[in-house]
Design an enzyme around this catalytic site. Sequence first.
Site, PDB file in Angstrom:
ATOM      1  N   GLU A 155     -74.709  -6.513  31.251  1.00 11.54           N
ATOM      2  CA  GLU A 155     -73.485  -7.309  31.296  1.00 11.54           C
ATOM      3  C   GLU A 155     -72.352  -6.620  30.546  1.00 11.54           C
ATOM      4  OE1 GLU A 155     -72.918 -10.433  32.963  1.00 11.54           O
ATOM      5  OE2 GLU A 155     -70.982  -9.528  32.558  1.00 11.54           O
ATOM      6  N   ASP A 188     -68.857  -5.065  32.032  1.00 11.06           N
ATOM      7  CA  ASP A 188     -67.553  -5.622  31.659  1.00 11.06           C
ATOM      8  C   ASP A 188     -66.610  -4.538  31.134  1.00 11.06           C
ATOM      9  OD1 ASP A 188     -68.610  -8.070  32.344  1.00 11.06           O
ATOM     10  OD2 ASP A 188     -68.965  -8.732  30.289  1.00 11.06           O
ATOM     11  N   SER A 235     -69.891 -11.560  37.612  1.00  9.62           N
ATOM     12  CA  SER A 235     -69.712 -10.921  36.310  1.00  9.62           C
ATOM     13  C   SER A 235     -68.721  -9.786  36.357  1.00  9.62           C
ATOM     14  CB  SER A 235     -71.043 -10.303  35.857  1.00  9.62           C
ATOM     15  OG  SER A 235     -71.770 -11.195  35.124  1.00  9.62           O
TER      16      SER A 235
END
Length: 653
Positions: free
Chosen positions: A303, A307, A570
């Site tokens: 994640e 990002d 995401s």
Amino acid sequence: MTRIISLTALVAALVASSAARPSPNTHAVHEKRGAISSRWASSLRVRSDADVHVKIGLKQNNLHRGHDMLMDVSQPSSDNYGNFYTEDEITEIFAPTDDSVNAVKSWLTSSGIHDLRITHSDNKGWLAFIASGEELESLLHTDFYEYEDLETGDRNIATEQYHVPKHIQEHVDYITPGIRFPFLRNPELAKAKRSSSSRKVYNTFQSRPAPPGKIHGAKNTTTGCDEVITPDCVAALYQIPKRTDTPSPNNSLGIFEEGDFYTQADLDSFFTRFSSYKIPNGTAPTPAFIDGAKAPGDIAGGESNLDFQLAYPIVYPQNITLYQTDDSYYAEGYAQGLFNTFLDAIDGSYCTSCYAGECGNSPIDPVYPNNNTSSGYQGKLMCGTYKPTNVISVSYGAAEDYVPQSYYERQCNEFMKLGLRGVSVFFSSGDSGVASRSGCLGNDSTIFNPGWPASCPYITSVGATKIPANRTASDPEVAANDPAGHPYSSAYATGGGFSNIFGIPDYQADAVANYFKNHNPSYPYYNGSILGENGGIYNRSGRGYPDVSANGDNIAVVVQGEDSLSGGTSASSPIFASIVNRIIDERIAAGKPGPLGFLNPILYQNADAFNDITEGTNSGCGTDGFSTAPGWDPVTGLGTPIYPKLRDVLLKV
Ligand SMILES: *[C@@H]1O[C@H](CO)[C@@H](O)[C@H](O)[C@H]1NC(C)=O
Ligand SMILES: *[C@@H]1O[C@H](CO)[C@@H](O)[C@H](O)[C@H]1NC(C)=O
Ligand SMILES: *[C@@H]1O[C@H](CO)[C@@H](O)[C@H](O)[C@H]1NC(C)=O
Ligand SMILES: *[C@@H]1O[C@H](CO)[C@@H](O)[C@H](O)[C@H]1NC(C)=O
Ligand SMILES: *[C@@H]1O[C@H](CO)[C@@H](O)[C@H](O)[C@H]1NC(C)=O
Ligand SMILES: *[C@@H]1O[C@H](CO)[C@@H](O)[C@H](O)[C@H]1NC(C)=O
Ligand SMILES: *[C@@H]1O[C@H](CO)[C@@H](O)[C@H](O)[C@H]1NC(C)=O
Ligand SMILES: *[C@@H]1O[C@H](CO)[C@@H](O)[C@H](O)[C@H]1NC(C)=O
Ligand SMILES: *[C@@H]1O[C@H](CO)[C@@H](O)[C@H](O)[C@H]1NC(C)=O
Ligand SMILES: *[C@@H]1O[C@H](CO)[C@@H](O)[C@H](O)[C@H]1NC(C)=O
């Protein structure tokens, strides 16, 4: 719902009857509870000499005005557009009034609870005192019992209903112990450390190994973006110009992470691969670490790396602020709640303010200081420690019913308050189409399961698109919807639908009405408070989401030294948030105030600043889900951003 004393100390004897006590006609039932889970076993009356920690949550003032206040500063047509509030003003506006505090205090003192025994929380949110079991029962004209969760051993003191003087009711949100029961913890989580697979309930990325040689950006954006989304592809898709301006020192991009960590080595490898962005090795987010959180981690997380590897090429040399949240005991282990400790850290008043029976953090949230001395944070809960950045992106979430409704509503009100302070908050819409990772609702699991916090009307919810095979970055994208095994191991469809908690907000009413009028889904729906009424499988009167979308499939990343392709909503949230962050820098450079606050009103009024997505659906719950359509749809929202047009819109206001 504090559990302070051991079961044996509290409990006196089995009580045969639980008949309600008579109460004087000066009093009224303040709260009465419905059925409770059969996991809660009771019948033991609270002992009359037990010490019970009592907390009286005071009603926030003006909360009912919050929505209109937010629209007043977020609607471009309003005279007050952009006149955001300071943190102190927000605290003051919503704090319970002195009248409330005084009225409740005088009721307590006249009932024999001496003033000196009463503690008042710093920001006026609640009053607390210790009462004997007997005092509590007589104060609230009811009997209290001790309950135990048969599966986890969690205990709770509660009653079926309680009374307060009628003139006090308008000041009191709720009293604990009272009728409330803590969220039933998952017994597996209560016993053992949260496993990595259960943690994935939270973040929303997908990943697979990249085909060899494909993430080097060897192919140009005309021909390669259907296989691998590089930073050049993102720039081409949304017409994001190469950065030549000087970023403002006051406009760092905020990114939330929990239990998942970036590693510098992976960021450096990524920066080196995509060297045309001239991001030097060692470039790292500015720490805003909350309650003992640490980063970078020893092991890279899918994640965080996703990002940062998406955001840096868009915003660099602007900084990114990392809101890494919670000590490792909770972040990687035992907590079931999410976001409350983060919100505490950027708004001190959230630490103790009350709403719908949630007063400060819930029992499912981390408790600090953490009494685990090996992995726990020994400091005090952080309250208002950090100033929120102008833009915050969060790629974590779950289903609406993953937390108690009161917990969700209190959080959603907090997003409203962040909007009032000028913060633009973006959330991923979820990766399970009309379902959620926890499945679907109803006895036969056929009812669509909306996402939390994606369905909160005070955030901008971001869905995912993809470039299908043989199309280029200048062709229309489609809704991201990949069957299991192609290309990720589990099925993935962009999250969307209609809330079971929040109604349709004014800013999207026309857009939602247009969808139903011109592209009416064939599914039966319900429209009242009864889930599944008339065989319906979605709520016709719920807030529709997502609001917007951005690419979320086949994204080039480096994770644990490996070239990978990642996807999920995401990816979409940080892309959209980064674009807004860049535009805020342009505003500041043009001599305008930077912050834009809650963006949805202005976005819905400027649908032509988006590439309308009209192909694809968001499958789930054994259906194809909803269909994309011209205009807003509950699959890709208004569509994907067109940077030059969005900049023009946001530079005019
Ligand atoms: C991209 O590749 C195609 C096919 O090789 C080529 O025709 C085109 O000129 C290239 N475009 C750029 C901008 O390099
Ligand atoms: C980013 O952070 C670094 C380190 O704190 C600082 O030197 C630099 O000025 C910041 N850049 C911007 C654009 O604020
Ligand atoms: C940044 O913020 C500080 C304090 O909030 C202010 O004094 C300064 O003028 C701002 N700088 C810019 C370039 O806006
Ligand atoms: C940056 O880091 C990467 C990954 O460790 C390395 O391959 C590369 O040589 C470094 N570049 C510079 C300029 O040091
Ligand atoms: C503290 O937490 C760690 C895991 O983070 C666990 O292994 C250890 O048993 C805990 N210690 C106590 C005393 O609870
Ligand atoms: C540590 O805290 C947990 C929950 O906050 C509690 O259940 C436990 O009894 C505490 N342990 C000690 C030794 O205080
Ligand atoms: C589930 O089944 C129960 C018992 O048959 C019924 O009362 C309830 O209405 C059903 N719920 C839904 C959503 O169909
Ligand atoms: C994409 O193009 C290739 C080569 O022309 C062809 O083999 C393939 O079937 C096409 N795929 C799709 C989905 O159209
Ligand atoms: C449908 O949404 C509305 C909000 O407009 C809500 O009040 C209602 O309870 C929801 N219905 C169900 C069954 O969740
Ligand atoms: C849903 O219920 C509301 C309130 O009763 C009503 O105004 C609306 O027309 C209903 N919508 C549909 C589609 O039945």
